[in-house]
Write an enzyme that holds these catalytic residues in place. Structure first.
Site, PDB file in Angstrom:
ATOM      1  N   LYS A  53       0.833  -1.206   0.000  1.00 47.05           N
ATOM      2  CA  LYS A  53       0.000   0.000   0.000  1.00 47.05           C
ATOM      3  C   LYS A  53       0.869   1.258   0.000  1.00 47.05           C
ATOM      4  O   LYS A  53       0.598   2.215  -0.725  1.00 47.05           O
ATOM      5  CB  LYS A  53      -0.930  -0.019   1.225  1.00 47.05           C
ATOM      6  CG  LYS A  53      -2.030  -1.063   1.094  1.00 47.05           C
ATOM      7  CD  LYS A  53      -2.794  -1.322   2.386  1.00 47.05           C
ATOM      8  CE  LYS A  53      -3.780  -2.469   2.181  1.00 47.05           C
ATOM      9  NZ  LYS A  53      -4.486  -2.888   3.400  1.00 47.05           N
ATOM     10  N   GLN A  97      -4.751  -1.635   9.720  1.00 48.18           N
ATOM     11  CA  GLN A  97      -4.608  -2.931   9.056  1.00 48.18           C
ATOM     12  C   GLN A  97      -5.227  -4.037   9.921  1.00 48.18           C
ATOM     13  O   GLN A  97      -4.890  -4.190  11.089  1.00 48.18           O
ATOM     14  CB  GLN A  97      -3.115  -3.211   8.784  1.00 48.18           C
ATOM     15  CG  GLN A  97      -2.847  -4.483   8.014  1.00 48.18           C
ATOM     16  CD  GLN A  97      -3.418  -4.462   6.577  1.00 48.18           C
ATOM     17  OE1 GLN A  97      -3.287  -3.482   5.863  1.00 48.18           O
ATOM     18  NE2 GLN A  97      -4.076  -5.541   6.184  1.00 48.18           N
ATOM     19  N   ASP A 120     -11.069   2.734   3.943  1.00 45.26           N
ATOM     20  CA  ASP A 120     -11.376   1.305   3.753  1.00 45.26           C
ATOM     21  C   ASP A 120     -12.864   1.107   3.456  1.00 45.26           C
ATOM     22  O   ASP A 120     -13.277   0.045   2.993  1.00 45.26           O
ATOM     23  CB  ASP A 120     -11.041   0.524   5.041  1.00 45.26           C
ATOM     24  CG  ASP A 120      -9.762  -0.296   4.898  1.00 45.26           C
ATOM     25  OD1 ASP A 120      -9.375  -0.585   3.745  1.00 45.26           O
ATOM     26  OD2 ASP A 120      -9.169  -0.643   5.936  1.00 45.26           O
TER      27      ASP A 120
END
Ligand code: NAD
Length: 284
Positions: A53, A97, A120
């Site tokens: 990422k 995460q 997200d």
């Protein structure tokens, strides 16, 4: 029939090139998109996802910072950190995460992220907006899948889409997005009896189980569009999807490979969401 393989790596690269131009323009206007990633513990898979990422963000000119905390971090400490990031005007996107250590509630963490920074697309407000078909941050993997379908102008309206898997991050939202695009949607999951009865009727089959080669050519309809979300590491170290690619490719009309399929698209969509967050929800 031999399927056209939709290469997510190439498509993601193309999208990143466009994003790079957009980010350059934003910077000229004084907007500097910034993503903050929080990584708890030392799960090797999570570390590698986070690296991917950061690298992709750098490629398009999005700055990122990584906050690494030990697995012993308490829920309260993490929630305090998120509050700080919510208040930090230089941070546009916050990504924690997953998975988190067992003593931390993932839902509490997701609920604490400011929905305007929830790149997200997991916050209940954004999930609700997605359900209502409102403009919002879409969860990255489902958003990537829809983008792949659209990249090949694959008809969704009126088609029968069958989703295998009902997780909050893949199965449920991808079904919702396909419904928003006027597909007729069927969800299958671990308690579904006679899975093949459903998969064999799918015009679009999305497979998000997390077990290698569960779906073979025998399970799919001639000419189906097959999207393989699964990422499984075999004992040999090889990465493979949930679909037996070699047999399914001979029967489908379109198919995504693993690797170089949905995975790179997920990261590209995270960058899209970060740019969207930087532009501000009100003047997107
Ligand atoms: P999950 O474990 O949360 O959900 C798996 C789903 O599969 C469940 O809903 C379960 O009911 C269903 N299932 C399990 N066994 C089944 C069976 N035999 N028949 C039918 N359904 C069955 O997983 P997830 O987070 O949704 O991820 C699924 C897979 O996708 C994993 O391999 C994961 O690594 C991968 N994934 C890939 C990306 C990407 O970017 N490519 C992103 C997220 C997840």
């Amino acid at each position: 029939m031999t399927a056209e393989v939709i290469n997510g790596k190439d498509l993601a690269q193309e999208l990143r090139m466009n994003m790079k131009e957009e980010v350059t323009k934003l910077k000229q206007k004084g907007i500097h998109p910034h993503l903050t990633v929080v990584l708890i513990g030392d799960n090797p898979a999570s570390k590698s996802y986070v690296k991917g990422k950061e690298k992709a963000a750098a490629e398009v000119g999005i700055s990122s910072s990584l906050i690494e905390l030990p697995a012993s971090t308490s829920e309260e400490e993490l929630l305090n950190l998120i509050h700080k990031l919510n208040d930090d005007i230089t941070v546009n996107g916050i990504l924690v995460q997953l998975p988190l250590p067992k003593h931390i509630s993932e839902q509490k963490v997701i609920d604490t992220i400011n929905p305007d920074k929830d790149v997200d697309g997991f916050h209940p407000i954004n999930v609700g907006k997605m359900m209502l078909g409102e403009d919002t941050f879409l969860p990255c993997t489902p958003y990537g899948i829809i983008t792949m379908l659209k990249s090949r102008s694959i008809d969704i309206e009126g088609k029968h889409a069958v989703i295998i898997g009902r997780s909050n991050i893949v199965g449920k939202p991808v079904g919702q997005l396909l419904l928003n695009e006027n597909a007729t949607v069927t969800y299958c999951h671990s308690r579904t009896t006679n899975l093949k009865e459903y998969t064999s009727k799918a015009d679009i089959l999305i497979v998000a189980i997390g077990r290698p080669n569960v779906i073979t050519a025998d399970d799919i309809k001639e000419g189906a569009v097959v999207i393989d979300v699964g990422i499984n590491r075999l004992e040999t170290g090889k990465l493979t999807g949930d679909v037996d690619f070699d047999s399914a490719v001979e029967k489908a009309s379109y198919i995504t490979p693993v690797p170089k399929g949905v995975g790179p698209m997920t990261i590209a969509m995270l960058l899209e969401n970060t740019i969207k967050a930087a532009k501000g929800l009100e003047n997107r």
